[in-house]
Design a protein around this motif. Structure first.
Motif, PDB file in Angstrom:
ATOM      1  N   CYS A  44       0.870  -1.166   0.000  1.00  0.00           N
ATOM      2  CA  CYS A  44       0.000   0.000   0.000  1.00  0.00           C
ATOM      3  C   CYS A  44       0.911   1.221   0.000  1.00  0.00           C
ATOM      4  O   CYS A  44       1.719   1.401   0.921  1.00  0.00           O
TER       5      CYS A  44
ATOM      6  N   TYR B 284       1.070   5.391  -0.439  1.00  0.00           N
ATOM      7  CA  TYR B 284       0.353   6.659  -0.456  1.00  0.00           C
ATOM      8  C   TYR B 284       0.567   7.310  -1.821  1.00  0.00           C
ATOM      9  O   TYR B 284       1.668   7.333  -2.337  1.00  0.00           O
TER      10      TYR B 284
ATOM     11  N   ARG C 238      -0.659   6.182  -4.532  1.00  0.00           N
ATOM     12  CA  ARG C 238      -1.049   5.169  -5.509  1.00  0.00           C
ATOM     13  C   ARG C 238      -2.296   4.432  -5.026  1.00  0.00           C
ATOM     14  O   ARG C 238      -3.183   4.137  -5.815  1.00  0.00           O
ATOM     15  N   ASP C 239      -2.359   4.133  -3.739  1.00  0.00           N
ATOM     16  CA  ASP C 239      -3.457   3.338  -3.191  1.00  0.00           C
ATOM     17  C   ASP C 239      -4.401   4.130  -2.285  1.00  0.00           C
ATOM     18  O   ASP C 239      -5.365   3.589  -1.783  1.00  0.00           O
TER      19      ASP C 239
ATOM     20  N   TYR D 285      -6.723   7.422  -2.558  1.00  0.00           N
ATOM     21  CA  TYR D 285      -7.261   8.134  -3.706  1.00  0.00           C
ATOM     22  C   TYR D 285      -7.595   9.590  -3.395  1.00  0.00           C
ATOM     23  O   TYR D 285      -7.951   9.918  -2.265  1.00  0.00           O
ATOM     24  N   PRO D 286      -7.531  10.450  -4.410  1.00  0.00           N
ATOM     25  CA  PRO D 286      -7.910  11.853  -4.219  1.00  0.00           C
ATOM     26  C   PRO D 286      -9.362  11.922  -3.737  1.00  0.00           C
ATOM     27  O   PRO D 286     -10.213  11.168  -4.189  1.00  0.00           O
TER      28      PRO D 286
ATOM     29  N   GLU E  40     -10.399  11.132  -0.769  1.00  0.00           N
ATOM     30  CA  GLU E  40     -10.534  10.365   0.471  1.00  0.00           C
ATOM     31  C   GLU E  40     -10.047  11.226   1.628  1.00  0.00           C
ATOM     32  O   GLU E  40      -9.131  12.027   1.466  1.00  0.00           O
TER      33      GLU E  40
ATOM     34  N   THR F 167      -7.693  11.824   4.081  1.00  0.00           N
ATOM     35  CA  THR F 167      -6.338  11.288   4.144  1.00  0.00           C
ATOM     36  C   THR F 167      -6.032  10.612   5.474  1.00  0.00           C
ATOM     37  O   THR F 167      -5.534   9.487   5.494  1.00  0.00           O
TER      38      THR F 167
END
Length: 158
Positions: A43, A45, A47-48, A50-51, A53, A55
């Motif tokens: 996992c 950050y 890449r997994d 998502y915009p 979300e 954070t």
């Protein structure tokens, strides 16, 4: 065990020129070796997560669903406040809850560990770090190098 990821990767996310190798390592080299060649699920950050979300809660959920936490130690990480939340959560999970193992990858010579937070120094004292050496940059994709063998030794069984 209800976990989705084999490891959650914590790295400095400063967007400066120095971050280029670390980001290349995180987004290209690690997935190529650990996911493509060794069958692990990471996992990462950016890449997994998502915009859009939330954070903080996304990071917390992903860490809870990971068997290991991989922290890339760099001078930048020590001085970077952006990944301090990730580090804090990871170390709390590892030290207080005692439910996740931390793998420390020393990507550059840190020297003394005085500037590191106390909990991170404690983990280093307990288990040490896996040091990235300059010679690895010649053939970083060789999963049979000593560095990657050490990393795989600390990863969960697949």
């Amino acid at each position: 065990d209800g976990k989705i990821y084999d490891a959650y990767v914590i790295y400095p996310r400063n967007h400066t020129n120095e971050a280029n190798f670390v980001e290349y390592f995180v987004y290209q080299i690690m997935p190529d070796i650990l996911e493509n060649q060794c069958g692990y699920k990471l996992c990462i950050y950016g890449r997994d997560i998502y915009p859009g979300e939330d954070t903080a809660s996304a990071i917390e959920k992903r860490m809870q669903k990971s068997r290991r936490l991989i922290i890339l130690l760099t001078q930048q990480l020590i001085n970077c406040k952006e990944s301090a939340y990730d580090q804090h959560l990871a170390l709390h999970s590892a030290l207080i809850q005692n439910d996740t193992k931390v793998i420390l990858l020393e990507m550059e010579t840190i020297g003394t560990y005085e500037k590191l937070q106390e909990s991170l120094r404690f983990v280093i004292k307990q288990q040490g770090t896996i040091k990235w050496k300059e010679e690895h940059t010649v053939h970083p994709q060789s999963s049979n190098s000593r560095f990657w063998k050490h990393v795989r030794y600390h990863m969960p069984l697949t």
